[in-house]
Design an enzyme around this catalytic site. Structure first.
Site, mmCIF file in Angstrom:
data_model
loop_
_atom_site.group_PDB
_atom_site.id
_atom_site.type_symbol
_atom_site.label_atom_id
_atom_site.label_comp_id
_atom_site.label_asym_id
_atom_site.label_seq_id
_atom_site.Cartn_x
_atom_site.Cartn_y
_atom_site.Cartn_z
ATOM 1 N N GLU A 47 0.825 -1.212 0.000
ATOM 2 C CA GLU A 47 0.000 0.000 0.000
ATOM 3 C C GLU A 47 0.859 1.263 0.000
ATOM 4 O OE1 GLU A 47 -3.091 0.404 -0.509
ATOM 5 O OE2 GLU A 47 -3.780 -1.656 -0.386
ATOM 6 N N TYR A 130 -6.093 6.352 4.920
ATOM 7 C CA TYR A 130 -6.300 5.394 3.836
ATOM 8 C C TYR A 130 -5.556 4.067 4.110
ATOM 9 C CZ TYR A 130 -5.498 2.823 -0.379
ATOM 10 O OH TYR A 130 -5.395 1.787 -1.253
ATOM 11 N N ASP A 148 -9.225 6.735 -1.038
ATOM 12 C CA ASP A 148 -8.151 7.424 -1.769
ATOM 13 C C ASP A 148 -8.767 8.149 -2.975
ATOM 14 O OD1 ASP A 148 -8.760 5.434 -3.559
ATOM 15 O OD2 ASP A 148 -6.718 4.711 -3.809
#
Ligand code: SF4
Length: 383
Positions: A47, A130, A148
């Site tokens: 991520e 996020y 996001d």
């Protein structure tokens, strides 16, 4: 009442949205290596890498990084220079510094296991709402949204929202709204399906509405407004900076280098650089000003590199000098040219490194790695 812009008129719509999205994701999702695990370390690294970088570009870097640091303990124990080197090419190097800091905290304070409480996850360096939502939902199956730019765009279109998605308040409203509709039995799948829809179908320009799994629920599609949404603020102007890159080489074939300590590209190595456009005579004078006798100077060529808010317009020269002592400037040292392969050097000046080494070895190594994993893709991220 802005929240109404995300409201669902019929309760069944939330269920339909979730069902359509998740079934589509099950069939159409890309087979990415980190999707074969729910291990928080792997999900966290993927991520962080994927922020502001295309997934296809991230893959080889992710594989290389995990080969270097297979566990969070390996990362926590690594020298900062090794982490920066493994991150080389991805850009946004503060993310690499934060990865290291977070790994050390998780190992030292949490016995090597990621905390499961989202409030604690958000306190870790470099982890915002996020990423925390992605980790909590994918790894710990908690009904936490992960909002996001992709998700904001998809919902602006689904609900024909005129809210500015660049505003933090819009993100907060959507997060509140998503908490009311996220399916508690598969929050991680739902979040990943939304991200995938934004990445593959509901793309910024010319979304592929005819093949979109949720087009029957989409107000923008119904009204033909998909290319007018989302509403977002205009991009700020990119500041232009002229730079002269001086590859100062002594009689022992060593190059003058410095490890940066500025916020931008902190910890990375660069050549002697001047924030000014210099011609050959000016470049020679500058090197002489450091106390050296210049025996030869050649133009190496121009390169540009764009960061988020600034663009470097570079012009380079190689300067051969007599003697070999570093100048009386803090932080500079002469290093053998072969050492450049070991150092973390910003993509911005990679052109000059490759010119010195004369082989484009970095790109070749990367492409080799891609080929080994059957992932060759010629496009590369900026950063
Ligand atoms: Fe996006 Fe089009 Fe799907 Fe609407 S129908 S969510 S605009 S891809």
């Amino acid at each position: 009442m802005p929240l109404l812009q995300y409201d669902i008129e019929e309760p069944s719509k939330a269920g339909a949205l979730s069902a359509l999205l998740c079934s589509w994701y099950d069939i159409k999702k890309r087979d990415l290596v980190w999707r074969q695990t729910q291990d928080p370390y792997s999900i966290w690294v993927s991520e962080i890498m994927a922020q502001q970088t295309r997934i296809t570009a991230v893959l080889p870097y992710y594989i290389r990084f995990m080969e270097h640091f297979p566990t969070i303990q390996d990362l926590a124990n690594a020298p900062a220079d090794d982490v920066l080197k493994a991150w080389e090419g991805l850009g946004y190097y503060s993310r690499a510094h934060n990865l290291l800091k977070t790994a050390q905290i998780v190992v030292n304070d949490y016995n090597g296991k990621f905390p499961t409480d989202i409030r604690l996850i958000k306190k870790l360096p470099g982890i915002g709402d996020y990423t925390a939502g992605a980790i909590a939902s994918i790894c710990f199956h908690q009904p936490e949204p992960a909002v996001d730019g992709n998700v904001l765009r998809v919902f602006a279109r689904l609900y024909d929202s005129s809210l500015n998605i660049s505003e933090a308040s819009t993100k907060k409203l959507l997060t509140v709204f998503l908490r009311t509709i996220i399916p508690t039995d598969k929050p991680g799948i739902f979040n990943q399906a939304l991200m995938e829809l934004g990445a593959l179908v509901c793309v910024p320009k010319n979304p592929s509405c005819p093949v979109c799994p949720v087009r029957t629920l989409c107000k923008a599609y119904e009204q033909g407004k998909q290319n007018q949404l989302p509403v977002k603020s205009a991009k700020k102007d990119v500041k232009q900076l002229d730079i002269t890159v001086l590859l100062i080489k002594n009689a022992k074939d060593q190059i003058l280098m410095r490890q940066r300590n500025e916020k931008l590209l902190n910890g990375l190595w660069e050549f002697y650089m001047v924030d000014q456009a210099l011609d050959t005579a000016g470049a020679k004078k500058r090197v002489q000003g450091l106390g050296y006798t210049v025996t030869d100077i050649v133009s190496v060529g121009k390169a540009t590199h764009r960061f988020t808010h600034i663009q470097w317009n570079m012009n380079g020269y190689q300067c051969e000098i007599e003697g070999g002592k570093p100048p009386s400037l803090t932080g500079y040292e002469f290093m053998p040219i072969e050492e450049l392969q070991r150092l973390a050097i910003p993509v911005a000046v990679q052109f000059y490194k490759d010119w010195l080494i004369g082989s484009g070895a970095t790109q070749v190594a990367l492409e080799d790695l891609l080929s080994v994993h059957g992932l060759f893709n010629s496009s590369r991220p900026t950063g």
